[in-house]
Design an enzyme around this catalytic site. Structure first.
Site, short mmCIF file in Angstrom:
data_model
loop_
_atom_site.label_atom_id
_atom_site.label_comp_id
_atom_site.label_asym_id
_atom_site.label_seq_id
_atom_site.Cartn_x
_atom_site.Cartn_y
_atom_site.Cartn_z
N ASP A 8 0.89 -1.16 0.00
CA ASP A 8 0.00 0.00 0.00
C ASP A 8 0.92 1.21 0.00
O ASP A 8 1.54 1.53 1.02
CB ASP A 8 -0.88 -0.05 1.26
CG ASP A 8 -1.66 1.24 1.48
OD1 ASP A 8 -1.67 2.10 0.58
OD2 ASP A 8 -2.27 1.38 2.56
N LYS A 70 2.72 11.35 -3.41
CA LYS A 70 1.69 10.64 -4.16
C LYS A 70 0.72 11.60 -4.85
O LYS A 70 0.20 11.32 -5.93
CB LYS A 70 0.92 9.74 -3.20
CG LYS A 70 -0.09 8.82 -3.84
CD LYS A 70 -0.56 7.82 -2.81
CE LYS A 70 -1.72 7.00 -3.26
NZ LYS A 70 -2.14 6.09 -2.19
N GLU A 171 -7.26 0.69 -4.20
CA GLU A 171 -7.23 0.52 -2.75
C GLU A 171 -8.54 -0.06 -2.19
O GLU A 171 -8.50 -0.99 -1.39
CB GLU A 171 -6.88 1.85 -2.08
CG GLU A 171 -5.41 2.19 -2.31
CD GLU A 171 -5.09 3.67 -2.17
OE1 GLU A 171 -5.97 4.44 -1.75
OE2 GLU A 171 -3.96 4.04 -2.50
N ASP A 194 -12.96 5.16 2.45
CA ASP A 194 -11.51 5.32 2.64
C ASP A 194 -11.14 6.80 2.76
O ASP A 194 -11.10 7.52 1.78
CB ASP A 194 -10.80 4.69 1.43
CG ASP A 194 -9.29 4.83 1.49
OD1 ASP A 194 -8.78 5.52 2.41
OD2 ASP A 194 -8.61 4.26 0.62
#
Ligand code: AMP
Length: 602
Positions: A8, A70, A171, A194
């Site tokens: 992850d 990211k 994800e 999430d």
């Protein structure tokens, strides 16, 4: 076949997991932590730090410490995301010359995949230390909302780190896989909510007969834990400014301390009702050093961020609507991302979905576990799980009048292939330009252009007669290939969308080599340091022996010992290469043995 680990690669933290004997194992790093900060720091002469060590020195080295990279993956420098990132981070974001957002540290521009590769390489090492074998393959997760360029950038990062990225998975899908693994779940519709460090994603999945199908996804790429931190930072900085007339946000290192303190306070308020922010010597005024001390109650914090929590509701409604489901048809809600530890977030989820969210897997680890499940499935260590993901955004081409015509609609299950017929708009037009776009806006210019190419050599014909078939192919990683074909001549043009990450194939290849090299440079440096340490230790004992036992040693031995000591000392002082240090170490060692022989009369 070696093990395929699941990684992850998070905005704030990363996590690596593997399946062992059918059960998931989250691999702790060398400090024993199960997640590693996605922070990379660059210090003078090419020293690179990753993880907690990088994070710890961030306040002293703010400009050269890269966090939340990211958010820049596969982004243009003028995209709203990059602009927002610029305002939030102390390092410099620059244009690489073709409009891609790169990062500048120590005057050297680097692509986001290169920085991410440093994190991935650390995760790879963590897994290798645990497994005791080389790890070369991984499944890496990305937000469902990542577009083609961002996925490509993530794949490039993996390659630079020496990993064969076997699959990129979303994800939320990973979270559902992890959830399904220990339950043997079937015939369920689950929501994955999430809320991570950088983005919010909500997805609805259907698990039936071992098939995981994402039925819809929605989210907000501008909403994440950092926005919660920022609210606290702004409040504290505004109050401080009012009192002392100093804006702490203007001082990079004060700002970094403020951010760290805000995040800590946020974490504490998830478990305590009150917390204290204490930042001594945060600024200096003519009156002397100033400190920041402030108590926060959970209620006050919840009011401060209520609008952020509320912003997660709309995407939830959208996801339900896209899936044509009602709340009553949802069987389970899984929480992902550190922010879902916040009680107010959990309450909001419960209030909206009218059920308590599932609390089984840690929200920080569930995604890596799911990636490991997918990895084990690919390597044959687990029964095959079938993953049917969807495209997060529509893919299409620009047609007459600058309109976006979707070829593959968003939320289409992938892998997918779709073709559409186009024609010319002018008489005797011998080529057609194809602009490939991704996004939901009506006009081409408002969507992201992935690439542009031309299909040439079309035989002259009146407008509207030629038949050009444009087909889109999305593979299981969500990466797109486009083919344009003139049906009359069979002339064809294939393009894989590779421009995305801002790195050309050659650049990626060069970075792979450099990363390998820096790895061997690092180990050479370490070996040299070890050889020098050992030499210092030997010099110390030999010099002591020379002074303490001088009278007991025969003249020739004393002279040869003194010579060896001098030579080795000179070698160290002149930074001699490792081979020289080792040779001289060897000869001093030989003389030193003779001391013992002389002393003990051997
Ligand atoms: P992720 O991207 O999943 O690693 O999420 C990290 C985000 O969750 C960061 O913004 C963290 O500050 C936040 N976070 C982690 N633990 C907690 C906690 N106990 N309470 C509130 N937020 C947290």
């Amino acid at each position: 076949m070696g093990r395929i680990v699941g990684i992850d690669l998070g905005t704030t933290n990363s996590c690596v997991a593997v399946i062992e004997a059918g059960a998931p194992v989250v691999i702790p790093n060398s400090e024993g932590a199960r997640t590693t900060p996605s922070v990379v720091a660059y210090r003078g002469d090419a020293e690179r730090l990753v993880g907690q060590v990088a994070r710890r020195q961030a306040a002293q080295n703010a400009e050269n410490t890269v966090s939340t990279v990211k958010r820049l993956m596969g982004r243009r420098v003028d995209s709203p995301e990059s602009i927002k990132q610029s305002a939030h981070v102390p390092y410099r974001i620059v244009d690489n010359g073709s409009g891609d957002a790169w990062i500048e540290v120590h005057g050297h521009a680097m692509s986001p995949p290169e920085v991410s590769a440093a994190v991935l390489s650390t995760m790879k090492s963590i897994a290798e230390a645990y497994l005791g074998e080389e790890v070369t393959e991984a499944v890496i997760t990305v937000p469902a909302y990542f577009d083609d360029s961002q996925r490509q950038a993530t794949k490039d990062a993996g390659r630079i780190a020496g990993l064969d990225v076997r699959r990129i998975i979303n994800e939320p899908t990973a979270a559902a896989l992890a959830y399904g693994l220990d339950k043997g779940v079937d015939n369920e519709r689950i929501v994955v909510y999430d809320l991570g460090g950088g983005t919010f994603d909500v997805s609805i999945l259907e698990i039936r007969g071992g098939v995981f199908r994402v039925v819809s996804t929605s989210g907000d790429t501008f909403l994440g834990g950092e926005d919660f931190d920022q609210k606290i930072v702004d409040l504290l900085a505004d109050e401080f400014n009012l009192e002392h007339g100093i804006d702490l946000r203007a001082d990079r290192s004060a700002l970094q301390r403020l951010r760290d303190a805000a995040e800590r306070a946020k974490h504490e308020l998830s478990s305590s009702l009150e917390t204290e922010v204490n930042l001594p010597f945060i600024a200096a005024t003519p009156d002397g050093p100033q400190h920041l001390l402030r108590t926060f109650k959970r209620g006050e914090y919840e009011r401060l961020v209520a609008d952020l929590v509320e912003r997660t509701v709309r995407p939830c409604q959208q996801a339900l609507q896209d899936a044509r489901l009602t709340i009553g048809e949802i069987h389970q809600v899984i929480l992902v991302g550190g922010m879902t530890r916040m009680p107010a977030v959990q309450r909001k989820v419960q209030e909206f979905f009218q059920r308590a969210p599932h609390k089984g897997v840690s929200p920080d680890e569930v995604v890596a576990i799911g990636a490991a499940v997918q990895g084990a499935s690919l390597s044959g260590d687990l029964d095959q799980v079938l993953l049917l993901d969807v495209t997060p955004l529509s893919l299409g081409v620009e047609t007459g009048g600058g309109v976006m015509t979707a070829v593959i609609e968003r939320n289409t299950t992938i892998p997918a292939r779709q073709a559409m017929m186009f024609t010319t708009s002018l008489d005797n037009q011998t080529f057609v330009p194809v602009k490939v776009l991704q996004g939901e806006r009506e006009m081409a210019a408002d969507n992201r252009m992935l690439m542009e190419f031309e299909l040439a050599g079309i035989p002259a014909a009146p407008r509207g007669v030629p038949k050009i078939e444009v087909s889109f192919d999305i593979d299981a990683n969500g990466i797109l290939s486009v083919t344009a074909k003139d049906l009359a001549t069979g002339k064809k043009k294939d393009v894989q969308i590779v421009a995305g990450s801002g790195l050309t194939e050659e650049e990626v290849a060069r970075l792979v080599v450099e990363a390998e090299q820096s790895k061997s440079d690092d180990s050479t440096r370490r070996e040299l340091a070890e050889a020098r340490n050992a030499a210092e230790a030997l010099l110390y004992t030999s010099e002591t022996a020379l002074t303490e036992y001088a009278e007991l040693l025969p003249e020739d031995l004393r002279a040869s010992l003194a010579d060896s000591v001098t030579l080795l000392r000179q070698a160290l002082d002149s930074n001699a290469p490792i081979a020289t240090v080792r040779t001289l170490h060897g000869s001093l060692e030989a003389s030193a043995y003779r001391i013992a022989e002389a002393l003990y009369g051997g």
